[in-house]
Design a protein around this motif. Structure first.
Motif, short mmCIF file in Angstrom:
data_model
loop_
_atom_site.label_atom_id
_atom_site.label_comp_id
_atom_site.label_asym_id
_atom_site.label_seq_id
_atom_site.Cartn_x
_atom_site.Cartn_y
_atom_site.Cartn_z
N UNK A 1 0.82 -1.21 0.00
CA UNK A 1 0.00 0.00 0.00
C UNK A 1 0.86 1.26 0.00
N UNK A 2 2.00 1.20 -0.69
CA UNK A 2 2.95 2.32 -0.66
C UNK A 2 3.29 2.86 -2.03
N UNK A 3 2.52 2.49 -3.05
CA UNK A 3 2.70 3.09 -4.36
C UNK A 3 3.39 2.22 -5.39
N UNK A 4 3.66 0.95 -5.08
CA UNK A 4 4.36 0.11 -6.06
C UNK A 4 3.52 -0.11 -7.32
N UNK A 5 2.21 -0.28 -7.16
CA UNK A 5 1.35 -0.46 -8.34
C UNK A 5 1.29 0.83 -9.16
N UNK A 6 1.21 1.96 -8.50
CA UNK A 6 1.24 3.24 -9.21
C UNK A 6 2.56 3.41 -9.94
N UNK A 7 3.66 3.08 -9.29
CA UNK A 7 4.97 3.18 -9.94
C UNK A 7 5.04 2.29 -11.17
N UNK A 8 4.55 1.05 -11.06
CA UNK A 8 4.54 0.15 -12.21
C UNK A 8 3.68 0.71 -13.34
N UNK A 9 2.52 1.28 -12.98
CA UNK A 9 1.62 1.84 -13.99
C UNK A 9 2.30 2.99 -14.74
N UNK A 10 3.06 3.79 -14.03
CA UNK A 10 3.77 4.90 -14.68
C UNK A 10 4.91 4.38 -15.54
N UNK A 11 5.67 3.43 -15.03
CA UNK A 11 6.78 2.89 -15.82
C UNK A 11 6.29 2.27 -17.11
N UNK A 12 5.11 1.66 -17.08
CA UNK A 12 4.55 1.02 -18.26
C UNK A 12 4.24 2.02 -19.37
N UNK A 13 4.13 3.29 -19.02
CA UNK A 13 3.91 4.29 -20.07
C UNK A 13 5.10 4.38 -21.02
N UNK A 14 6.27 4.02 -20.53
CA UNK A 14 7.47 4.02 -21.37
C UNK A 14 7.50 2.72 -22.17
N UNK A 15 7.44 2.79 -23.49
CA UNK A 15 7.38 1.57 -24.30
C UNK A 15 8.63 0.70 -24.18
N UNK A 16 9.70 1.24 -23.63
CA UNK A 16 10.92 0.44 -23.45
C UNK A 16 10.87 -0.42 -22.20
N UNK A 17 9.89 -0.18 -21.33
CA UNK A 17 9.85 -0.83 -20.03
C UNK A 17 8.69 -1.82 -19.92
N UNK A 18 8.94 -2.89 -19.16
CA UNK A 18 7.85 -3.76 -18.69
C UNK A 18 7.81 -3.67 -17.17
N UNK A 19 6.62 -3.48 -16.63
CA UNK A 19 6.42 -3.49 -15.18
C UNK A 19 5.01 -3.97 -14.90
N UNK A 20 4.82 -4.61 -13.76
CA UNK A 20 3.49 -5.08 -13.38
C UNK A 20 3.37 -5.04 -11.87
N UNK A 21 2.18 -5.35 -11.35
CA UNK A 21 1.94 -5.25 -9.92
C UNK A 21 2.74 -6.28 -9.12
#
Length: 270
Positions: free
Chosen positions: A12-32
């Motif tokens: 509950x500290x923002x890891x899902x939000x961070x992954x969601x933002x990183x996913x905006x970069x097409x060079x990156x893969x991130x998930x919850x």
């Protein structure tokens, strides 16, 4: 093997939000989250001396097997150039990761522990008709029972908190950066710039007003609809705690990362 970095820290500290933002970069893969920490635990156990045939396994072979898990899991269907794998358990595995990926970075999301407990309790109250996996689907507990359940050493919060301290004070702390939830939601541009600088990637223009992330199916299966919901616009919530005052006070001084003299490894805290 593609570059691999890690997202970990407290729930509950923002890891899902961070992954969601990183996913905006097409060079990156991130998930919850991913199952890789559990898979590594199983393989380490099977390659340990509890297996009588472990005498035939060298450390070089162990390293190849574990790296092979990553290479196989993130196979050809993952076209991103950089992988960010997420698990709260990564903070307990810095020694293992250092043996596998000497250049790895780990971003640990942190938050005032009282507000973490508050966020969990809000999720319970929001789904009052759906007993949760987080509390073994029990139906007769109080907020005090639930807090004890998540705060003890093997609990959802307690384990993550101890693992974070393990990483923060350990010899591999130079791989670690702490990203405070408060920073991420109040100044996301600065927070993301720090993440890019830490992992050594070129800056990217993120859209903080249009964030998309879908974990509805996972949340439904756990009996916690909306648990990983991310607001469309990054913003700092303004709220009053739902916790009894004594519970809130119990955790309000646990943010050890804010005590500069105790940061003996000079871990970057954003």
């Amino acid at each position: 093997m593609k570059p691999v970095h890690f997202i970990s820290g407290l729930p509950r500290s923002g890891s899902t939000l961070l992954a969601a933002l990183l996913r905006q970069n097409p060079r990156f893969h991130a998930h919850m989250s991913s199952p890789l920490t559990g898979m590594i635990d199983v393989m380490l156990g099977e390659m340990s001396d509890r297996n009588e045939l472990a005498a035939f396994i060298t450390d070089a072979q162990r390293q190849r097997v574990l790296r092979g898990l990553f290479a196989s899991y993130y196979g050809e269907e993952f076209t991103a150039d950089v992988i960010f794998d997420t698990s709260r358990r990564w903070c307990s595995k810095l020694s293992v990761l250092n043996a596998l990926f000497p250049d790895f970075k780990i971003i640990a999301c942190v938050r005032n522990v009282s507000w973490i407990i508050d966020s969990l309790e809000r999720a319970v109250q929001r789904n009052a008709l759906r007993p949760s996996f987080m509390f073994n689907f029990q139906t007769g507990s109080t907020v005090y029972n639930r807090v004890e359940g998540v705060a003890f050493g093997e609990g959802l919060v307690g384990y993550s908190y101890n693992a974070l301290k393990d990483a923060f004070y350990g010899e591999h702390a130079h791989h670690l950066m702490l990203l405070q939830y408060e920073t991420l939601v109040r100044d996301p541009a600065m927070a993301m710039a720090a993440v890019y600088d830490f992992v050594g990637e070129a800056p990217f223009q993120h859209d903080f007003d249009n964030v998309h992330f879908d974990a509805d199916e996972f949340d439904e299966r756990t009996g916690m609809p909306g648990l990983h919901a991310v607001g469309r616009k990054v913003s700092a919530p303004d709220r009053v705690t739902v916790l009894p005052p004594d519970i809130f006070r119990r955790f309000e001084n646990d943010a050890f990362w804010r005590n500069a003299p105790s940061n003996v490894r000079a871990v970057r805290v954003v």
